[in-house]
Design a protein around this motif. Sequence first.
Motif, mmCIF file in Angstrom:
data_model
loop_
_atom_site.group_PDB
_atom_site.id
_atom_site.type_symbol
_atom_site.label_atom_id
_atom_site.label_comp_id
_atom_site.label_asym_id
_atom_site.label_seq_id
_atom_site.Cartn_x
_atom_site.Cartn_y
_atom_site.Cartn_z
ATOM 1 N N ASP A 13 -27.216 -6.756 -11.723
ATOM 2 C CA ASP A 13 -26.340 -7.208 -12.809
ATOM 3 C C ASP A 13 -24.924 -7.312 -12.259
ATOM 4 O OD1 ASP A 13 -24.992 -7.798 -15.098
ATOM 5 O OD2 ASP A 13 -25.814 -6.145 -16.290
ATOM 6 N N SER A 14 -24.429 -8.533 -12.171
ATOM 7 C CA SER A 14 -23.107 -8.755 -11.573
ATOM 8 C C SER A 14 -21.968 -8.302 -12.473
ATOM 9 C CB SER A 14 -22.934 -10.243 -11.241
ATOM 10 O OG SER A 14 -23.073 -11.035 -12.414
ATOM 11 N N THR A 15 -22.252 -8.034 -13.740
ATOM 12 C CA THR A 15 -21.190 -7.625 -14.667
ATOM 13 C C THR A 15 -20.834 -6.148 -14.539
ATOM 14 O OG1 THR A 15 -22.809 -7.167 -16.421
ATOM 15 C CG2 THR A 15 -21.883 -9.398 -16.305
ATOM 16 N N ILE A 16 -21.677 -5.373 -13.881
ATOM 17 C CA ILE A 16 -21.437 -3.937 -13.753
ATOM 18 C C ILE A 16 -20.554 -3.678 -12.542
ATOM 19 C CG2 ILE A 16 -22.494 -1.671 -13.450
ATOM 20 C CD1 ILE A 16 -24.960 -2.691 -14.820
ATOM 21 N N ARG A 17 -19.531 -2.908 -12.722
ATOM 22 C CA ARG A 17 -18.610 -2.554 -11.650
ATOM 23 C C ARG A 17 -18.592 -1.038 -11.473
ATOM 24 N NH1 ARG A 17 -19.211 -7.096 -10.978
ATOM 25 N NH2 ARG A 17 -17.702 -8.809 -10.868
ATOM 26 N N ILE A 18 -18.319 -0.621 -10.250
ATOM 27 C CA ILE A 18 -18.229 0.813 -9.973
ATOM 28 C C ILE A 18 -16.966 1.371 -10.626
ATOM 29 C CG2 ILE A 18 -17.973 2.558 -8.165
ATOM 30 C CD1 ILE A 18 -19.567 0.836 -6.327
ATOM 31 N N PRO A 19 -17.086 2.380 -11.446
ATOM 32 C CA PRO A 19 -15.893 2.944 -12.097
ATOM 33 C C PRO A 19 -15.028 3.709 -11.102
ATOM 34 C CG PRO A 19 -17.811 4.291 -12.587
ATOM 35 C CD PRO A 19 -18.319 3.093 -11.827
ATOM 36 N N GLU A 20 -13.787 3.898 -11.470
ATOM 37 C CA GLU A 20 -12.868 4.673 -10.641
ATOM 38 C C GLU A 20 -13.145 6.159 -10.869
ATOM 39 O OE1 GLU A 20 -8.108 4.556 -9.701
ATOM 40 O OE2 GLU A 20 -8.736 4.762 -11.790
ATOM 41 N N LEU A 21 -13.722 6.800 -9.871
ATOM 42 C CA LEU A 21 -14.095 8.201 -10.024
ATOM 43 C C LEU A 21 -12.876 9.114 -10.040
ATOM 44 C CD1 LEU A 21 -17.221 8.306 -7.665
ATOM 45 C CD2 LEU A 21 -17.153 8.033 -10.149
ATOM 46 N N LEU A 22 -11.874 8.803 -9.211
ATOM 47 C CA LEU A 22 -10.638 9.586 -9.173
ATOM 48 C C LEU A 22 -9.455 8.629 -9.160
ATOM 49 C CD1 LEU A 22 -11.280 12.472 -6.592
ATOM 50 C CD2 LEU A 22 -11.410 12.581 -9.079
ATOM 51 N N ASP A 23 -8.411 8.977 -9.867
ATOM 52 C CA ASP A 23 -7.208 8.161 -9.856
ATOM 53 C C ASP A 23 -6.269 8.627 -8.749
ATOM 54 O OD1 ASP A 23 -6.393 10.566 -10.868
ATOM 55 O OD2 ASP A 23 -5.953 9.818 -12.884
ATOM 56 N N ALA A 24 -5.170 7.901 -8.587
ATOM 57 C CA ALA A 24 -4.227 8.212 -7.503
ATOM 58 C C ALA A 24 -3.614 9.596 -7.674
ATOM 59 C CB ALA A 24 -3.130 7.144 -7.460
ATOM 60 N N LYS A 25 -3.333 9.973 -8.906
ATOM 61 C CA LYS A 25 -2.740 11.285 -9.156
ATOM 62 C C LYS A 25 -3.674 12.405 -8.717
ATOM 63 C CE LYS A 25 -0.765 14.099 -12.871
ATOM 64 N NZ LYS A 25 -0.477 14.161 -14.337
ATOM 65 N N SER A 26 -4.966 12.231 -8.953
ATOM 66 C CA SER A 26 -5.941 13.251 -8.551
ATOM 67 C C SER A 26 -6.032 13.353 -7.038
ATOM 68 C CB SER A 26 -7.311 12.923 -9.149
ATOM 69 O OG SER A 26 -7.266 12.901 -10.560
ATOM 70 N N HIS A 27 -6.034 12.212 -6.354
ATOM 71 C CA HIS A 27 -6.099 12.230 -4.893
ATOM 72 C C HIS A 27 -4.874 12.922 -4.294
ATOM 73 C CE1 HIS A 27 -9.733 10.045 -3.902
ATOM 74 N NE2 HIS A 27 -9.449 9.121 -4.797
ATOM 75 N N ILE A 28 -3.714 12.658 -4.855
ATOM 76 C CA ILE A 28 -2.495 13.294 -4.345
ATOM 77 C C ILE A 28 -2.548 14.799 -4.560
ATOM 78 C CG2 ILE A 28 0.003 13.448 -4.664
ATOM 79 C CD1 ILE A 28 -0.028 10.463 -5.363
ATOM 80 N N ARG A 29 -3.044 15.219 -5.720
ATOM 81 C CA ARG A 29 -3.159 16.651 -6.004
ATOM 82 C C ARG A 29 -4.114 17.322 -5.007
ATOM 83 N NH1 ARG A 29 -2.666 19.217 -10.809
ATOM 84 N NH2 ARG A 29 -0.767 17.960 -10.948
ATOM 85 N N LEU A 30 -5.232 16.682 -4.716
ATOM 86 C CA LEU A 30 -6.186 17.245 -3.754
ATOM 87 C C LEU A 30 -5.592 17.313 -2.351
ATOM 88 C CD1 LEU A 30 -9.486 15.478 -4.898
ATOM 89 C CD2 LEU A 30 -8.856 17.867 -5.243
ATOM 90 N N ALA A 31 -4.805 16.306 -1.988
ATOM 91 C CA ALA A 31 -4.168 16.317 -0.667
ATOM 92 C C ALA A 31 -3.201 17.491 -0.540
ATOM 93 C CB ALA A 31 -3.446 14.994 -0.427
ATOM 94 N N TYR A 32 -2.484 17.790 -1.598
ATOM 95 C CA TYR A 32 -1.567 18.934 -1.565
ATOM 96 C C TYR A 32 -2.335 20.253 -1.458
ATOM 97 C CZ TYR A 32 2.691 16.292 -2.515
ATOM 98 O OH TYR A 32 3.767 15.446 -2.407
ATOM 99 N N ILE A 33 -3.470 20.339 -2.137
ATOM 100 C CA ILE A 33 -4.279 21.560 -2.050
ATOM 101 C C ILE A 33 -4.830 21.730 -0.638
ATOM 102 C CG2 ILE A 33 -6.377 22.678 -2.900
ATOM 103 C CD1 ILE A 33 -5.860 21.359 -5.602
#
Length: 631
Positions: free
Chosen positions: A377-397
């Motif tokens: 089904d070409s209409t289905i897209r992979i959702p964004e599992l983590l946003d940029a804010k979450s990635h930055i928080r994990l990088a700091y941890i």
Amino acid sequence: TKLIACIFFNMDGKTSTTSDITLFLSVINGSFILHCEDLVMLRFCLATYINIVKHFRNVFATNGYLLIMPTLFHVYSNVQSNQMLKKAIEYCCRQFYILHRIPFILQMLGSISQLFDSDQSTNIIDSNKIPQLCLFRLLIALEQTNIDAMYDNYFILELVKNDSLTRHRTFNVPTGNTSVVGVLGQGTLIAPTVIKSLDFCYADDDTIFTLLNCFDVCVTVVAYASDSVRSLQMLNVIDILLPKYLEYLKDYTNKNDIQKCGRNEFKQIEKLSITIKTLINTSEWLTRTFTEPKCDTPLDGIYKFSRTSYRLPSIAIDDDSTNRFIDDRTKSRTQDTDELKQASEFRWPRDTLLSIISTFIHFSTQRLNELIKLFHDSTIRIPELLDAKSHIRLAYIAHTLLKLGSFDPITIGCRGIQYYFQKLLPYTNWSDEQLRPALNHLLRRIDRMFIKICKKQITKRCFDWEATAGILNGIYLTIDRHPYIAYFPNLKALISGCIALILNENLAESSHSVPRLNTLIFPKEFSRSVIKLVGRYLLAINHQPNLEALTTNTSWSSANPSSALNFLLHFLLPLLLWMSSEQKDAQKIHSSDISYIITILFNSVKLPLKLATTMGTQNIPLGHLTYQFCF
């Protein structure tokens, strides 16, 4: 047991403390452990538990389940082969959930959080511990909504006292279920009693339990009191349940209708991603850095020998040891123990959180790609599992753990920091401008950590270089998936520093004419990771020569044949052998870099007479020197 039950029901049920019922519950728990496989005692004990929960509703709304759930779990985990006992306990726990809902889940998870068997590497079962799989099996059983799971097979509720909280109810049995119809008859099934919720707030809610609700409850506890003991316990529960639940969803989809169950799995992963984002947003307190020890001896000097270190640490002679008093030594040992405890308390929640998020992102990203291919089904897209804010928080941890790793040898080998670099870092979209500073910050921290570690020989020998190889391998995988990060300035500095490490370690001392092979500290895994990382970096920027620029900061000299030989044996030859191998991840080298290597070869061919004579006298073959590094 009947006497204790009678005493219970003649006590005041409005009490709010467990001190009055603890001793009596111990008798019921002991009887259940001893006679759990006797059907009569099984029915009576479980019915008594339900009656007690109903009678002392205020106690069990706060902490009453802490007195009975460990016993139920011990019996449940030790007698897995008895299906009658398993189903009876699962049915009893379902009634507990109906009575108290969220308080029951919280108390159940909190009561056994310290009883899990954390050693999964051996087949030896500790009867005093609870296997992690048993908790997952019980929760999955509570999640089932079919008639077989809901039916009181052993008529436990017949022994429950009837009051306003129990009622008769009629179940409609599906006629298509021939196994149920054959046993119970056509039409309807009359259940003796059905329990209602003790809290009127849940009166109109359904009684369906889901593991997603369990994850949400755990995250709520973490958000409410992030630095409490209960919060750490809930993090541990999520770490245990989440990988098993993802595997369960995958297996269930593969064994059933892929289109229908696959879409449900897709939605479940989307809901889990919301829970994971909430968990990260509530973990701001984990970005605080660890205060370095004030004493002169770093934490890695306290550890006599790291379990994963490559070599034994050298003996450091303390010239002042003979002048110290006994009281001073005792005080120093106490201070060292306190610092180790502080480092462990600082490390554990950050390591657990990184492990949870990395496992989820790594598994879900691959699984969502598989499901999309199956849907067609070409209409289905992979959702964004983590946003940029979450990635930055994990990088700091992750940055806080890397900083702790400078003086704590255990931290680098922890599962969380390893998973972050090997499972999450490669699956992050670093093309986002918001995320690039975070990655640059991490690369710079690793480079500074290497510099700090190598300042002292004892810290260098105690450091876990095998675990460091895992971090470098994660950076290699990240460059392989995102070649554009090769242009990050801190990556070039890190790679140049790694090359300098392996060259300086093998550099001959001034009193030795031949490099000594018995002084190596770095294991072969670390050296191999450096070679792979250099090769992948050169391929990512193959339109320009960079090998000479990477080695400008090293201490070798082309005018010094001994230094050039060391540079050739421990870096260039392994790099050439790796790139010329038939491995699929082997890289090709730029023509200008080849010219640079040939120049080094010419400078190394003409050995000075003294060095050649020494090598001939000691019978050290050149191939043996190369073999020590490459293999």
